[in-house]
Structures are given as C-alpha cells and as structure tokens.
Scaffold this active site. Structure first.
Site, PDB file in Angstrom:
ATOM      1  N   PHE A 172      56.069  27.050 -26.915  1.00 41.28           N
ATOM      2  CA  PHE A 172      56.825  26.002 -27.604  1.00 41.28           C
ATOM      3  C   PHE A 172      56.654  24.631 -26.969  1.00 41.28           C
ATOM      4  O   PHE A 172      57.451  23.728 -27.193  1.00 41.28           O
ATOM      5  CB  PHE A 172      58.308  26.369 -27.631  1.00 41.28           C
ATOM      6  CG  PHE A 172      58.563  27.732 -28.232  1.00 41.28           C
ATOM      7  CD1 PHE A 172      58.462  27.919 -29.609  1.00 41.28           C
ATOM      8  CD2 PHE A 172      58.866  28.818 -27.428  1.00 41.28           C
ATOM      9  CE1 PHE A 172      58.681  29.165 -30.174  1.00 41.28           C
ATOM     10  CE2 PHE A 172      59.079  30.068 -27.987  1.00 41.28           C
ATOM     11  CZ  PHE A 172      58.987  30.249 -29.352  1.00 41.28           C
ATOM     12  N   GLY A 208      61.402  30.277 -16.979  1.00 43.92           N
ATOM     13  CA  GLY A 208      61.170  30.455 -18.409  1.00 43.92           C
ATOM     14  C   GLY A 208      59.692  30.378 -18.741  1.00 43.92           C
ATOM     15  O   GLY A 208      59.208  29.396 -19.288  1.00 43.92           O
ATOM     16  N   SER A 216      53.198  26.998 -20.294  1.00 41.67           N
ATOM     17  CA  SER A 216      53.454  25.995 -19.248  1.00 41.67           C
ATOM     18  C   SER A 216      52.846  26.424 -17.916  1.00 41.67           C
ATOM     19  O   SER A 216      52.478  25.575 -17.091  1.00 41.67           O
ATOM     20  CB  SER A 216      54.954  25.726 -19.104  1.00 41.67           C
ATOM     21  OG  SER A 216      55.663  26.920 -18.878  1.00 41.67           O
ATOM     22  N   ASP A 234      60.673  34.658 -14.882  1.00 45.58           N
ATOM     23  CA  ASP A 234      61.153  35.008 -16.220  1.00 45.58           C
ATOM     24  C   ASP A 234      61.518  36.492 -16.208  1.00 45.58           C
ATOM     25  O   ASP A 234      60.835  37.287 -15.565  1.00 45.58           O
ATOM     26  CB  ASP A 234      60.035  34.760 -17.254  1.00 45.58           C
ATOM     27  CG  ASP A 234      60.561  34.650 -18.670  1.00 45.58           C
ATOM     28  OD1 ASP A 234      61.339  35.534 -19.094  1.00 45.58           O
ATOM     29  OD2 ASP A 234      60.202  33.690 -19.364  1.00 45.58           O
ATOM     30  N   HIS A 270      68.681  28.582 -22.936  1.00 45.51           N
ATOM     31  CA  HIS A 270      69.124  27.292 -23.450  1.00 45.51           C
ATOM     32  C   HIS A 270      70.602  27.271 -23.801  1.00 45.51           C
ATOM     33  O   HIS A 270      71.099  26.300 -24.341  1.00 45.51           O
ATOM     34  CB  HIS A 270      68.282  26.891 -24.671  1.00 45.51           C
ATOM     35  CG  HIS A 270      66.863  26.530 -24.321  1.00 45.51           C
ATOM     36  ND1 HIS A 270      66.102  27.296 -23.469  1.00 45.51           N
ATOM     37  CD2 HIS A 270      66.083  25.495 -24.686  1.00 45.51           C
ATOM     38  CE1 HIS A 270      64.909  26.734 -23.343  1.00 45.51           C
ATOM     39  NE2 HIS A 270      64.861  25.643 -24.065  1.00 45.51           N
ATOM     40  N   HIS A 319      62.884  20.803 -19.950  1.00 44.90           N
ATOM     41  CA  HIS A 319      62.427  20.835 -21.338  1.00 44.90           C
ATOM     42  C   HIS A 319      63.604  20.990 -22.292  1.00 44.90           C
ATOM     43  O   HIS A 319      64.664  21.463 -21.920  1.00 44.90           O
ATOM     44  CB  HIS A 319      61.434  21.990 -21.562  1.00 44.90           C
ATOM     45  CG  HIS A 319      60.629  21.807 -22.809  1.00 44.90           C
ATOM     46  ND1 HIS A 319      60.457  22.802 -23.736  1.00 44.90           N
ATOM     47  CD2 HIS A 319      59.972  20.712 -23.270  1.00 44.90           C
ATOM     48  CE1 HIS A 319      59.688  22.326 -24.730  1.00 44.90           C
ATOM     49  NE2 HIS A 319      59.396  21.064 -24.481  1.00 44.90           N
ATOM     50  N   ASP A 320      63.390  20.558 -23.533  1.00 46.54           N
ATOM     51  CA  ASP A 320      64.383  20.661 -24.604  1.00 46.54           C
ATOM     52  C   ASP A 320      65.637  19.839 -24.326  1.00 46.54           C
ATOM     53  O   ASP A 320      66.763  20.294 -24.536  1.00 46.54           O
ATOM     54  CB  ASP A 320      64.735  22.141 -24.880  1.00 46.54           C
ATOM     55  CG  ASP A 320      63.495  22.940 -25.267  1.00 46.54           C
ATOM     56  OD1 ASP A 320      62.817  22.545 -26.229  1.00 46.54           O
ATOM     57  OD2 ASP A 320      63.180  23.923 -24.572  1.00 46.54           O
TER      58      ASP A 320
HETATM   59 MG    MG Z   1      61.322  24.779 -24.174  1.00 44.44          MG
END
Ligand code: MG
Length: 207
Positions: free
Chosen positions: A15, A41, A47, A66, A139, A164-165
């Site tokens: 993503f 993650g 990544s 993870d 998240h 991120h995000d």
């Molecule tokens: Mg992300």
C-alpha cells in the site's frame, strides 16, 4: 536505487505509493547515527525492499517486524482483504511466505531480518538504539498508541521516524497514526518534520 530494484519494489504487493516509497528510501539513505533500521508492519515486503536497499547501501540491517496475520483492515470482509494471502488450512491470513519471497527475490536476505511477533512483545525486550524507525503497523488507536509509547523512544537523537498513513483531514483516512503518533511526537519538542509526501511524514529527532 538502481532501476531494476526500483521497478521490483514498485511491483511488490502493498500500500505504499511509488512517490512515498522513493521518499522513504531517500530519507533512510543518509543516516548519520549508528544503528539498525526497524519497520513495524512489513505485510508483503514492499517497504522492506525500499528500506532494505537503503540499509544495504550503508552496511546496515533492517529489522522487519510483523505478526504476519494482517491488520484489522486486511481481514475477511474488510476493505484491504486479499484472499490470496489466506492460509486456507488455518483460515487465517499469513503474509510471511509472500514477504520472504519478496526479500529473497530482491537479494536482500542478508540485510532484512524478519521478526515475527507482536510489536509490544518485541519492544519490551528490545534495547538497541535505532537509526531509523518506520511505523506502518496496526492503524487502530491502541496499536498506534503502543507503537508510539514503546518504539518511538528507541530512536536515538539524530535518527529518523517515518510514519505512514498520516491524515490530518479525517476525510482522507483514519486518524490514529496522526493523532496517536504524529501529533504527540511533534508536541513533545523532540522531533522536527523533515519531509512530507502523501500520507508519509519523516521526522528527525533533535533532543
Ligand atoms: Mg500504510
């Protein structure tokens, strides 16, 4: 990054958009403090290819943490569910085989070290100062708070925190990475923002 590796990274399932992957790689490429990189993650390894390449170029290690059972939004019935990633015998998501294959095919097995487990359990026994931390794990509010509390202090002064995000506008996405990681870091006075790309934020620790 050499073009072949870049194309490879862009095609790994995940993503992270190409422009954000590029910024992540660049931020991790010129680290001035010693120590490893760590990401929370890893999912299918996208990544890890960007960060692993940066680590490799500097003779460093990337720890890729993870549990490989997927975040909430990856589960059956949710927006980011991918049925290809289900272990059908167990009826559970298992992204580890896909992750391992991605790291193998990028020829990064000597640089990227997978840690399979839950963030807090690993953090409780983790004493090594980090040069670079990338948070892209759970998240929800609790996982985001846990990653902030347990992992962010492990980045040494002069090191980097990538998140991120991060969505300041609720219309763009979920709030926890913004409210539970980005805002507390910025208001702590220990971090300055170095770069923004899409939902990626790069902070540097100054104290
Ligand atoms: Mg992300």
């Amino acid at each position: 990054m050499e073009p072949e590796r870049l194309t490879y990274a862009q095609n790994v399932r995940g993503f992270l958009p190409p422009d954000e992957g590029d910024v992540l790689y660049r931020a991790a490429s010129h680290l001035e403090v010693p120590g490893p990189l760590l990401e929370i993650g890893s999912y299918c390894g996208k990544s890890a290819i960007y960060l692993g390449t940066a680590a490799q170029e500097q003779g460093r290690i990337l720890y890729a943490l993870d549990h490989h059972r997927g975040s909430e939004e990856n589960q059956h019935g949710w927006e980011h569910h991918d049925p290809d990633l289900v272990d059908h015998e167990l009826g559970k998501l298992d992204t580890l085989p896909t992750f391992r294959r991605a790291v193998h095919d990028a020829d990064l097995e000597s640089v990227v070290v997978a840690i399979v487990g839950h963030s807090v359990q690993v953090a409780q026994h983790w004493d090594t100062d980090l040069a670079f931390l990338f948070i892209d794990g759970g998240h929800g509010i609790q996982p985001a708070q846990d990653d902030y509390t347990w992992w962010v202090p492990k980045v040494q002064v002069g090191g980097f925190l990538a998140i991120h995000d991060v969505f300041p506008d609720p219309a763009d996405g979920g709030r926890p990475p913004y409210e539970c990681i980005y805002l507390p870091a910025m208001s702590s006075g220990n971090w300055i923002e170095e770069k923004t790309q899409g939902s990626l934020r790069i902070l540097r620790r100054i104290s």
